[in-house]
Write an enzyme that holds these catalytic residues in place. Structure first.
Site, PDB file in Angstrom:
ATOM      1  N   LYS A 141       0.855  -1.207   0.000  1.00 12.81           N
ATOM      2  CA  LYS A 141       0.000   0.000   0.000  1.00 12.81           C
ATOM      3  C   LYS A 141       0.879   1.241   0.000  1.00 12.81           C
ATOM      4  O   LYS A 141       2.047   1.207   0.431  1.00 12.81           O
ATOM      5  CB  LYS A 141      -0.951   0.025   1.191  1.00 12.81           C
ATOM      6  N   PRO A 189       9.824  -3.973  -0.741  1.00 12.04           N
ATOM      7  CA  PRO A 189      10.975  -3.684   0.124  1.00 12.04           C
ATOM      8  C   PRO A 189      10.578  -3.669   1.600  1.00 12.04           C
ATOM      9  O   PRO A 189       9.431  -3.364   1.934  1.00 12.04           O
ATOM     10  CB  PRO A 189      11.442  -2.304  -0.353  1.00 12.04           C
ATOM     11  N   GLY A 236       7.644   1.478   4.629  1.00 10.71           N
ATOM     12  CA  GLY A 236       6.410   2.271   4.692  1.00 10.71           C
ATOM     13  C   GLY A 236       5.371   1.792   3.702  1.00 10.71           C
ATOM     14  O   GLY A 236       4.432   2.503   3.367  1.00 10.71           O
ATOM     15  N   LEU A 237       5.528   0.529   3.255  1.00 12.65           N
ATOM     16  CA  LEU A 237       4.618  -0.034   2.246  1.00 12.65           C
ATOM     17  C   LEU A 237       3.802  -1.204   2.801  1.00 12.65           C
ATOM     18  O   LEU A 237       3.149  -1.923   2.040  1.00 12.65           O
ATOM     19  CB  LEU A 237       5.413  -0.490   1.008  1.00 12.65           C
ATOM     20  N   ALA A 238       3.860  -1.407   4.113  1.00 15.52           N
ATOM     21  CA  ALA A 238       3.068  -2.428   4.807  1.00 15.52           C
ATOM     22  C   ALA A 238       3.392  -3.859   4.371  1.00 15.52           C
ATOM     23  O   ALA A 238       2.513  -4.718   4.316  1.00 15.52           O
ATOM     24  CB  ALA A 238       1.561  -2.159   4.649  1.00 15.52           C
ATOM     25  N   GLY A 277       5.053  -6.354   5.881  1.00 12.82           N
ATOM     26  CA  GLY A 277       4.753  -7.384   6.880  1.00 12.82           C
ATOM     27  C   GLY A 277       3.253  -7.536   7.070  1.00 12.82           C
ATOM     28  O   GLY A 277       2.737  -8.656   7.166  1.00 12.82           O
ATOM     29  N   SER A 278       2.546  -6.418   7.094  1.00 16.43           N
ATOM     30  CA  SER A 278       1.094  -6.455   7.324  1.00 16.43           C
ATOM     31  C   SER A 278       0.383  -7.213   6.208  1.00 16.43           C
ATOM     32  O   SER A 278      -0.558  -7.977   6.467  1.00 16.43           O
ATOM     33  CB  SER A 278       0.538  -5.030   7.386  1.00 16.43           C
ATOM     34  N   THR A 279       0.812  -7.005   4.974  1.00 13.31           N
ATOM     35  CA  THR A 279       0.124  -7.663   3.859  1.00 13.31           C
ATOM     36  C   THR A 279       0.427  -9.165   3.858  1.00 13.31           C
ATOM     37  O   THR A 279      -0.426  -9.982   3.499  1.00 13.31           O
ATOM     38  CB  THR A 279       0.443  -6.965   2.513  1.00 13.31           C
ATOM     39  N   ASP A 323      -2.366  -1.869  10.025  1.00 15.94           N
ATOM     40  CA  ASP A 323      -2.526  -1.869   8.565  1.00 15.94           C
ATOM     41  C   ASP A 323      -3.116  -3.174   8.024  1.00 15.94           C
ATOM     42  O   ASP A 323      -3.466  -3.251   6.851  1.00 15.94           O
ATOM     43  CB  ASP A 323      -1.155  -1.672   7.870  1.00 15.94           C
TER      44      ASP A 323
END
Ligand code: ATP
Length: 314
Positions: free
Chosen positions: A11, A99, A103-105, A107-109, A141
């Site tokens: 994201k 990466p 700041g692209l989430a 781990g969350s995704t 997230d």
């Protein structure tokens, strides 16, 4: 089926405003989240044992119980002990494209993919809101990553209002490979520097949330006005991350020189993105950045807005 391959998109934040503190120690936020088609693949395979295992060959991603994907699997085993006892654990393999600490989430995704995958593998029949509720226990997230698309996120980021799908704008993402920013550090530093401007009263926070809800960015999204969206990008965390990492500020300056629709840091950074109308413009912008900054540590990706959250790989 004994295995599933899931696509787990990253994201970006088109908007991130910090309203103030919350009693639980987190920050009260208003964000606009957008999925992009830069994605990891997460494979789940039944291993007929009682042990959840996770593997990722990226050097910065742990292969132990601290991996967010593992924690998602563990949560599912605790919540659904009968299915776990009957059908057993899984081997989780993460093919990292997103990466790390960017700041692209990322781990969350991955965690969202494991929740969705085990729901399928164990035939639990959970609804999307039920999966999102479990996801909120793992990270703010995660609920957004489950559903994807475009959404207004409030609270810690876990309360979601779906927004209209945007035209598939193109995005160039730029990040120095060796640079990552810890999300807790970014928020703690923000608190140290800007606490005096926090909205303390709940009513003040509610009013500000309403203002954003009826404000220019959401109106631009409702009208799919890409030019306006580009101009209204906003991220409060830039105020602490950019001064601390001049190289990141420089990336944004370079992007601006090529006059994209807009450019902004995503989440707690250090990834900076720029928006364009077309794939050709995005590719040209990426090439210009590559020639302007002759640093092999700089990584660039060209991606596109996506309407999808976690989905099964074709
Ligand atoms: P966010 O945007 O949600 O703040 P991020 O993109 O900045 O997240 P991540 O890529 O999720 O950051 O990684 C943050 C930390 O989490 C890293 O230090 C990494 O080692 C750890 N981590 C644990 N599990 C994972 C995972 N499955 N993928 C990536 N990082 C993970």
């Amino acid at each position: 089926m004994r295995s599933y391959s899931l696509i787990a998109p990253a994201k970006i934040n088109l908007y991130l405003e910090i309203l103030g503190d919350r009693p639980d120690g987190y920050h009260e936020l208003v964000m606009v989240m957008q999925s992009v088609d830069l994605a990891d693949r997460v494979d789940l395979r039944s291993n007929s044992t009682e042990t959840m295992r996770v593997h990722c060959d990226h050097p910065l991603v742990p292969n132990d119980t601290s991996n967010l994907a593992y924690r998602a699997a563990y949560l599912m085993s605790q919540q659904f002990p009968q299915a776990f006892a009957q059908l057993g654990a899984v081997d989780i393999t993460i093919h990292k494209q997103i990466p790390v600490g960017a700041g692209l989430a990322g781990g969350s995704t991955n965690a969202a993919a494991v929740l969705m995958g085990l729901n399928l593998l164990w035939e639990l029949g959970l609804t999307q809101p039920e999966i999102q509720e479990l996801g909120a226990q793992l990270g703010s997230d995660v609920p957004f990553c489950v559903a994807g698309g475009t959404a207004l996120a409030t609270g810690r980021g876990e309360k979601l209002d779906t927004l209209p799908d945007l035209d598939k704008l193109h995005v160039v993402l730029a990040k120095y490979r060796s640079l990552s920013v810890s999300t807790p550090w970014a928020y703690q530093t923000y608190r140290q520097q800007f606490e005096s401007s926090y909205l303390r009263e709940t009513t003040a926070q509610v009013n500000r949330r309403r203002e954003v809800h009826s404000g220019a960015m959401l109106s631009a999204i409702a009208h799919r006005d890409s030019t306006q969206i580009g101009q209204l990008l906003h991220n409060d965390l830039e105020k602490v991350v950019l001064p601390h990492h001049p190289k990141v500020a420089e990336l944004q300056k370079r992007f601006r020189e090529s006059q994209p629709l807009g450019t902004m840091m995503s989440g707690s950074g250090p990834t900076v993105f720029a928006l364009t109308h077309t794939q050709a413009e995005a590719q040209q912008l990426s090439d210009q950045m590559r020639s302007a900054i002759a640093d092999p540590d700089l990584e660039l990706w060209v991606a596109q807005f996506s309407h999808c959250g976690i989905h099964i790989a074709q």
